[in-house]
Design a protein around this motif. Sequence first.
Motif, PDB file in Angstrom:
ATOM      1  N   PRO A 134       0.837   9.293  -5.163  1.00 55.98           N
ATOM      2  CA  PRO A 134       1.413   8.222  -4.339  1.00 55.98           C
ATOM      3  C   PRO A 134       2.449   7.424  -5.112  1.00 55.98           C
ATOM      4  O   PRO A 134       2.355   7.266  -6.333  1.00 55.98           O
ATOM      5  CB  PRO A 134       0.195   7.353  -3.974  1.00 55.98           C
ATOM      6  N   TYR A 253      -5.837   5.463  -0.579  1.00 61.23           N
ATOM      7  CA  TYR A 253      -4.397   5.518  -0.356  1.00 61.23           C
ATOM      8  C   TYR A 253      -3.930   4.578   0.754  1.00 61.23           C
ATOM      9  O   TYR A 253      -2.756   4.581   1.117  1.00 61.23           O
ATOM     10  CB  TYR A 253      -3.926   6.937  -0.020  1.00 61.23           C
ATOM     11  N   THR A 254      -4.820   3.799   1.338  1.00 63.12           N
ATOM     12  CA  THR A 254      -4.450   2.853   2.392  1.00 63.12           C
ATOM     13  C   THR A 254      -5.543   1.802   2.521  1.00 63.12           C
ATOM     14  O   THR A 254      -6.704   2.058   2.175  1.00 63.12           O
ATOM     15  CB  THR A 254      -4.261   3.561   3.742  1.00 63.12           C
ATOM     16  N   TYR A 274      -1.446   5.471   7.063  1.00 63.74           N
ATOM     17  CA  TYR A 274      -0.750   5.557   5.781  1.00 63.74           C
ATOM     18  C   TYR A 274       0.643   4.933   5.867  1.00 63.74           C
ATOM     19  O   TYR A 274       1.322   5.024   6.888  1.00 63.74           O
ATOM     20  CB  TYR A 274      -0.609   7.015   5.348  1.00 63.74           C
ATOM     21  N   ASP A 276       2.401   5.275   2.591  1.00 60.18           N
ATOM     22  CA  ASP A 276       3.014   6.041   1.507  1.00 60.18           C
ATOM     23  C   ASP A 276       3.647   7.298   2.092  1.00 60.18           C
ATOM     24  O   ASP A 276       2.975   8.142   2.681  1.00 60.18           O
ATOM     25  CB  ASP A 276       1.965   6.417   0.459  1.00 60.18           C
ATOM     26  N   ILE A 279       2.470  10.873   1.361  1.00 55.89           N
ATOM     27  CA  ILE A 279       1.331  11.315   2.154  1.00 55.89           C
ATOM     28  C   ILE A 279       1.764  11.638   3.591  1.00 55.89           C
ATOM     29  O   ILE A 279       1.321  12.623   4.181  1.00 55.89           O
ATOM     30  CB  ILE A 279       0.231  10.237   2.143  1.00 55.89           C
TER      31      ILE A 279
END
Length: 633
Positions: A134, A253-254, A274, A276, A279
């Motif tokens: 990320p 990631y979130t 998400y 990013d 991703i």
Amino acid sequence: MSYEEMFEKLGENPIESAKEAVRLLIKIVENILKNPKDLKFRTLQKNNPTLSKKLLPVAGVQMCLELVGFQESNEYFTLPLSIPLSKLEEGKDALCVWKEAFQVDNGKTNERQKMASTPSVQNKVENSLEKITPFVLPPLVRLYANPFLHQVEVIFHEALRFEDKNTQIRARNLIPLQKLEKLAQERLRTIQEYAKKNHLGDPNISIQETLLLELLAWFKEDFFSWVDSPDCEQCGGKSAFSHMSTDPKLLVYTNRVELHRCQSCHTFTPFPRYTDMNILLETRRGRCGEWANTFTLLCRSLGWDARFVMDETDHVWTEVYSIAQQRWLHCDPCENICDQPLMYETGWKKTVSYVMAYSGEEVQDVTWRYTCHHKEVLKRRTKCTENELVDVLLKLREKRQMVFSESRKNYLRRRLLMELVELMNEKKPGECDNKGRVSGSEAWRLQRGEIQTSEPSRFIWKIDTKNVKERVCVRYSAVRDKYEYIVDNDVRKTVDNWNAAAVDHSNVFRKVEKDWKKVYITRTEGCSEEGRICWRFDVEGDFKILDTVIVDFSSETFENGRVCTQIFAADLQFEIPNGQRHFSSDEFNGKKSITIQSTLSGGKGDMAWQHAQLFRESLTSDDFPFSVTFIFK
């Protein structure tokens, strides 16, 4: 000649020679950008050792010099002062993207030599999110206590994500650029021919705009998917939003994960939201936030100036700067719509207040582009004073651009000034805005399919009776977009494209819904007028006499949409009732010409154009929802 072709040429060289040539080319361009009026940097002597030994022998170098504007003479390459600096910036960005592709992992040089036709790190997307690194933003020091102004500085800070070169490389690698460029060139030629034929003058449209339109269509139809609620992971059933998750195991990631409850087995399915883009390039699904983030990145990966636009009434989209028109173009990837900024206020009935545009270089208040009621909007803007907002935007821009070259800062200032002049003019909506369609010049509307460039195809099916034993069938598959001409169960001929085998048509098109996995023919998007399509069949020869005609014809309507389908032959006229799929009659005995016409009308609201449909099928269907069978005696 394009940068894609230049990359292919560079790939023909030994890798070290190509890398050194790219390094020197970047240096040449940077010297000119730093000293734009100094002629010594704009003049390259062919007998210069660096040019003659390290640059010109490398395939692709001369192509690059021509792409940024250099002109060749017997002894020199010279760059005229008339060449805009933006062209040099574009060339530098392309070279930097190529260079970055060979610096990410030096251990894979041999692999990259094999794929040097495009500046990418890998030819396929990773199969697991665990393999994705990320993007990490640098820390942000909060400057403003006002919640709205703090939000502006946070989103502007997050816009740095669009400038990450590694992410841009991954994004560019996923675009079928060669295919889209070919379609864009065909579209541009069509526009130019139409403008010339109708004496419209120079349409002032470049390949950038036509490629942008092809990118929008590909993004919506083939690349990204809309998700309201995901299918149940347990049974595959329908689900509905329940609540936001607080489970740390899901918050990877979130920090936003929705939980959707299955309507059948009641199992919860997580749906991470998400931001990013590394991703999102993998998952390729979401709602408008994910769509706009990813589309903006794809535009940046092509070297275009693009920015993420956020409306306080909860919608986001993209703006792309048109070099030819010297203005920002509104692009909504969710709707596959370009340059229709008033559609939200006029068509969607949104109450506009603050619309802010963010890029890695600047932040701008673009509210006035998206409203035709400046005074009313001004009364609704109460989150800070106008002077406070202007002051914050100036300071944020100045801070971000501190490290920019003087030439780039001057270019951005001039462009901003032109934009401010444009935003001062209050535009008035026309009929096109009310219908959700795009206003603008005739040539520009032509790009978006609002003007038919040629006469109807006038295709007539010739039913030859010479080699027919009993029957001829003409049928159409909406899924494959193909017609088949069948004589006694033997396919003798095929015709691609729904409109290629129609004798006449107007205000209709073939709609593919990737989200719902459906395909059908309906009225042109946003069109309030009737749509019509017509087929004609002529019986030729006297070897057999037509006895019976059988028509299978599917249609569906929603709200008060209406489909009227009629069959004509000399003095005969029949109507297939709305919803009836099968028609058969022997009253066509001996007739020589038969016409079938279907008219689509009605519907309610902004989606009225979609409420009357022909041949609606699942994308996995093998059926032929339209067929005409001629039985002879």
